[in-house]
Design a protein around this motif. Sequence first.
Motif, PDB file in Angstrom:
ATOM      1  N   LYS A  50      32.150   9.480  -8.446  1.00  0.00           N
ATOM      2  CA  LYS A  50      31.449   8.881  -6.995  1.00  0.00           C
ATOM      3  C   LYS A  50      32.122   9.618  -5.687  1.00  0.00           C
ATOM      4  N   MET A  51      33.051  10.219  -5.766  1.00  0.00           N
ATOM      5  CA  MET A  51      33.614  11.120  -4.778  1.00  0.00           C
ATOM      6  C   MET A  51      33.055  12.281  -4.565  1.00  0.00           C
ATOM      7  N   ARG A  52      32.606  12.935  -5.583  1.00  0.00           N
ATOM      8  CA  ARG A  52      31.881  14.072  -6.014  1.00  0.00           C
ATOM      9  C   ARG A  52      30.427  14.242  -5.548  1.00  0.00           C
ATOM     10  N   CYS A  53      29.972  12.910  -5.329  1.00  0.00           N
ATOM     11  CA  CYS A  53      28.610  12.783  -5.063  1.00  0.00           C
ATOM     12  C   CYS A  53      28.636  12.430  -3.607  1.00  0.00           C
ATOM     13  N   THR A  54      29.428  11.907  -2.963  1.00  0.00           N
ATOM     14  CA  THR A  54      29.629  11.514  -1.509  1.00  0.00           C
ATOM     15  C   THR A  54      30.330  12.110  -0.445  1.00  0.00           C
ATOM     16  N   TYR A  55      31.326  12.990  -1.419  1.00  0.00           N
ATOM     17  CA  TYR A  55      32.257  13.683  -0.304  1.00  0.00           C
ATOM     18  C   TYR A  55      31.555  14.735   0.669  1.00  0.00           C
ATOM     19  N   GLY A  56      30.393  15.010   0.518  1.00  0.00           N
ATOM     20  CA  GLY A  56      29.670  15.880   1.409  1.00  0.00           C
ATOM     21  C   GLY A  56      29.337  15.111   2.662  1.00  0.00           C
ATOM     22  N   LYS A  57      28.828  13.794   2.592  1.00  0.00           N
ATOM     23  CA  LYS A  57      28.777  12.900   3.546  1.00  0.00           C
ATOM     24  C   LYS A  57      29.949  12.549   4.480  1.00  0.00           C
ATOM     25  N   PHE A  58      30.893  12.393   3.792  1.00  0.00           N
ATOM     26  CA  PHE A  58      32.301  12.188   4.304  1.00  0.00           C
ATOM     27  C   PHE A  58      32.511  13.373   5.204  1.00  0.00           C
ATOM     28  N   GLN A  59      32.385  14.627   4.660  1.00  0.00           N
ATOM     29  CA  GLN A  59      32.638  15.878   5.599  1.00  0.00           C
ATOM     30  C   GLN A  59      31.794  15.874   7.041  1.00  0.00           C
ATOM     31  N   ASN A  60      30.504  15.603   6.874  1.00  0.00           N
ATOM     32  CA  ASN A  60      29.954  15.288   7.933  1.00  0.00           C
ATOM     33  C   ASN A  60      30.248  14.452   8.987  1.00  0.00           C
ATOM     34  N   ASN A  61      31.078  13.359   8.487  1.00  0.00           N
ATOM     35  CA  ASN A  61      31.497  12.244   9.517  1.00  0.00           C
ATOM     36  C   ASN A  61      32.886  12.592   9.867  1.00  0.00           C
ATOM     37  N   GLU A  87      39.785   2.433   3.148  1.00  0.00           N
ATOM     38  CA  GLU A  87      39.350   1.384   2.594  1.00  0.00           C
ATOM     39  C   GLU A  87      38.094   0.939   3.277  1.00  0.00           C
ATOM     40  N   MET A  88      37.977   1.061   4.583  1.00  0.00           N
ATOM     41  CA  MET A  88      36.681   0.733   5.468  1.00  0.00           C
ATOM     42  C   MET A  88      35.731   1.398   4.765  1.00  0.00           C
ATOM     43  N   PHE A  89      35.837   2.922   4.719  1.00  0.00           N
ATOM     44  CA  PHE A  89      34.605   3.638   4.350  1.00  0.00           C
ATOM     45  C   PHE A  89      34.542   3.953   2.814  1.00  0.00           C
ATOM     46  N   ASP A  90      35.340   3.613   2.345  1.00  0.00           N
ATOM     47  CA  ASP A  90      35.274   3.430   0.737  1.00  0.00           C
ATOM     48  C   ASP A  90      35.332   4.993   0.093  1.00  0.00           C
ATOM     49  N   ILE A  91      36.662   5.543   0.817  1.00  0.00           N
ATOM     50  CA  ILE A  91      36.854   6.954   0.275  1.00  0.00           C
ATOM     51  C   ILE A  91      38.408   6.885  -0.099  1.00  0.00           C
ATOM     52  N   ALA A  92      38.598   7.670  -1.114  1.00  0.00           N
ATOM     53  CA  ALA A  92      40.177   7.889  -1.395  1.00  0.00           C
ATOM     54  C   ALA A  92      40.982   8.087  -0.271  1.00  0.00           C
ATOM     55  N   PRO A  93      42.243   7.438  -0.214  1.00  0.00           N
ATOM     56  CA  PRO A  93      43.223   7.849   0.872  1.00  0.00           C
ATOM     57  C   PRO A  93      43.372   9.132   1.194  1.00  0.00           C
ATOM     58  N   CYS A  94      43.650   9.940   0.070  1.00  0.00           N
ATOM     59  CA  CYS A  94      44.270  11.497   0.168  1.00  0.00           C
ATOM     60  C   CYS A  94      43.111  12.356   0.651  1.00  0.00           C
ATOM     61  N   LEU A  95      41.880  11.781   0.298  1.00  0.00           N
ATOM     62  CA  LEU A  95      40.530  12.530   0.693  1.00  0.00           C
ATOM     63  C   LEU A  95      40.373  12.322   2.153  1.00  0.00           C
ATOM     64  N   MET A  96      40.393  11.000   2.603  1.00  0.00           N
ATOM     65  CA  MET A  96      40.444  11.038   3.880  1.00  0.00           C
ATOM     66  C   MET A  96      41.678  11.683   4.972  1.00  0.00           C
ATOM     67  N   ALA A  97      42.711  11.705   4.215  1.00  0.00           N
ATOM     68  CA  ALA A  97      43.912  12.490   4.944  1.00  0.00           C
ATOM     69  C   ALA A  97      43.573  14.018   4.815  1.00  0.00           C
ATOM     70  N   LYS A  98      42.841  14.528   3.979  1.00  0.00           N
ATOM     71  CA  LYS A  98      42.294  15.958   4.079  1.00  0.00           C
ATOM     72  C   LYS A  98      41.514  16.107   5.107  1.00  0.00           C
ATOM     73  N   LEU A  99      40.443  15.258   5.268  1.00  0.00           N
ATOM     74  CA  LEU A  99      39.338  15.474   6.440  1.00  0.00           C
ATOM     75  C   LEU A  99      40.294  15.206   7.721  1.00  0.00           C
ATOM     76  N   ILE A 100      41.122  14.419   7.926  1.00  0.00           N
ATOM     77  CA  ILE A 100      41.849  14.354   9.192  1.00  0.00           C
ATOM     78  C   ILE A 100      42.620  15.499   9.223  1.00  0.00           C
ATOM     79  N   LEU A 101      43.306  15.980   8.380  1.00  0.00           N
ATOM     80  CA  LEU A 101      44.283  17.371   8.464  1.00  0.00           C
ATOM     81  C   LEU A 101      43.426  18.385   8.780  1.00  0.00           C
TER      82      LEU A 101
END
Length: 303
Positions: A50-61, A87-101
């Motif tokens: 699921k994360m592989r399919c949606t991570y590109g969208k998360f990158q854009n946001n 949790e709000m955007f349904d993304i793994a916490p460490c992946l969210m942390a990577k985007l913020i970093l």
Amino acid sequence: MDTSLYNEIVNVIKNFNGLTRNCAKKLQETFPNIDTNTLYSILNIQYQRKMRCTYGKFQNNRNRYWDLFQKALRNNEKSGILVKLSEMFDIAPCLMAKLILQKYFDDHQDLDKNNEKKEGSVNINTYLKNTYMIPDSDLAYEVFLCTVFDNLYSPLVDAMRLSLGQQYEVRLQKEAIKLGLAFRGEEYLRKYGYDKTPDLKLDVPIVIDGFVINWIEGKAVFADEDVHSDYMKNQYLSYWNRFGPGLVIYWFGYLKTIVETGDKRFIVRDYMPTNIKKIWSIQNGNHMPEETTVKKTDNNNSD
């Protein structure tokens, strides 16, 4: 595992909204008779896909997540902001942390004498593993909490997963020794130039349910069709080409549909079979297989 039961588990995972650690608890409550390792492995596989399919969208946001994070800091919200956002955007916490970093270091990258950003990318994984290195203390603590609450992508989980794999490698060797099998391990084979090696290469082949076995490979995972197909292309076919037919063990189970009737390359099990027949070498003058049987209860010792 039957396809119907597997689909029930997958449906629970797909319909669950929230952290994977909470989904794991939900699975244990819903399927109490299924081994926890099996449920966790299926969850791991499904969520990573699921994360592989949606991570590109998360990158854009990424900018949106950053703005929400900064707003929460200004409002003096309680710690765990990034975990809540994940949790709000349904993304793994460490992946969210990577985007913020990534956003943080993009904005705080050193400037050269011409007031232009210096070239060179930051290794985000280094800061995820060593949060004390993050210059911003608030951000450092938020990222640390992500590693605590993420039971799939955390560096700690990676270490635990590696340890689990090694544990089952040791288990396989111990069970092979109990059965009196003569074998060579991966380290020995690599020493002699083999780049892709099974867990065990048998010195003397054995027979299991009428199938000749030259090598054994164990995986501490549950295998569905995609998992099995990937391992087959990347590993098993190489073993078969070099050593002949073998045995694959998926310790946490497998989907019945991955087994091809009449496959002469390898057989699949979720345990180390004990009803084996040893094939003595012709040099010993004994052409008859010797059958060895060990009580099934011995197979439950994982240490």
